[in-house]
Motif scaffolding. Structure first.
Motif, PDB file in Angstrom:
ATOM      1  N   ALA A  38      36.084  42.205  41.940  1.00 16.53           N
ATOM      2  CA  ALA A  38      35.989  40.815  42.390  1.00 16.53           C
ATOM      3  C   ALA A  38      35.833  39.921  41.176  1.00 16.53           C
ATOM      4  O   ALA A  38      35.128  40.272  40.224  1.00 16.53           O
ATOM      5  N   PHE A  39      36.513  38.774  41.216  1.00 15.15           N
ATOM      6  CA  PHE A  39      36.420  37.841  40.102  1.00 15.15           C
ATOM      7  C   PHE A  39      36.729  36.427  40.565  1.00 15.15           C
ATOM      8  O   PHE A  39      37.453  36.220  41.535  1.00 15.15           O
ATOM      9  N   LYS A  40      36.150  35.454  39.850  1.00 16.15           N
ATOM     10  CA  LYS A  40      36.465  34.052  40.098  1.00 16.15           C
ATOM     11  C   LYS A  40      37.839  33.761  39.511  1.00 16.15           C
ATOM     12  O   LYS A  40      38.228  34.362  38.509  1.00 16.15           O
ATOM     13  N   SER A  41      38.559  32.820  40.141  1.00  9.86           N
ATOM     14  CA  SER A  41      39.898  32.490  39.651  1.00  9.86           C
ATOM     15  C   SER A  41      40.116  30.980  39.632  1.00  9.86           C
ATOM     16  O   SER A  41      40.163  30.343  40.682  1.00  9.86           O
ATOM     17  N   ARG A  87      29.182  39.055  37.017  1.00  9.97           N
ATOM     18  CA  ARG A  87      29.786  37.908  37.710  1.00  9.97           C
ATOM     19  C   ARG A  87      28.889  37.263  38.749  1.00  9.97           C
ATOM     20  O   ARG A  87      29.240  36.243  39.322  1.00  9.97           O
ATOM     21  N   ILE A 102      29.497  39.950  48.863  1.00 14.74           N
ATOM     22  CA  ILE A 102      30.876  39.545  49.151  1.00 14.74           C
ATOM     23  C   ILE A 102      31.230  39.861  50.598  1.00 14.74           C
ATOM     24  O   ILE A 102      31.826  39.032  51.292  1.00 14.74           O
ATOM     25  N   TRP A 137      37.190  33.139  44.811  1.00 14.02           N
ATOM     26  CA  TRP A 137      37.036  34.505  44.303  1.00 14.02           C
ATOM     27  C   TRP A 137      38.199  35.324  44.818  1.00 14.02           C
ATOM     28  O   TRP A 137      38.640  35.155  45.958  1.00 14.02           O
TER      29      TRP A 137
END
Length: 91
Positions: A75-78, A18, A25, A59
């Motif tokens: 953690a991820f993009k949304s 990612r 972060i 994120w």
């Protein structure tokens, strides 16, 4: 500020998949990227979600409070939260 902890292998995996590590972060958090903290739902009820604005995209970082530390889970993009918090400007 709170102390953060995480699994280093998970951090490396997130970096490869990612583009950001947990170290990066945490730096964004310290720079003021936090938009909100909300409850996680369903089977993850013990977790909270950190909602972060990182370079104009939201994120989501699931966290758990463990004593005086905050454990970063993933953690991820949304797209969904980008639309909610930033008005969908990246669609």
């Amino acid at each position: 500020m709170a102390e953060f902890e995480w699994d280093n292998r998970k951090s490396e995996l997130i970096k490869r998949k990612r583009g950001l590590s947990f170290d990066e972060i945490v730096e964004k958090i310290r720079q003021g990227a936090v938009l909100d903290i909300v409850d996680n739902k369903d089977e993850f009820r013990g977790q909270k979600l950190l909602i972060l604005n990182i370079d104009g995209y939201v994120w989501v970082v699931p966290i758990e409070f463990r004593g005086d530390k905050i454990r970063l889970i993933t953690a991820f993009k949304s797209r969904k939260f980008t639309k909610i918090y930033l008005g969908g400007k990246n669609e």
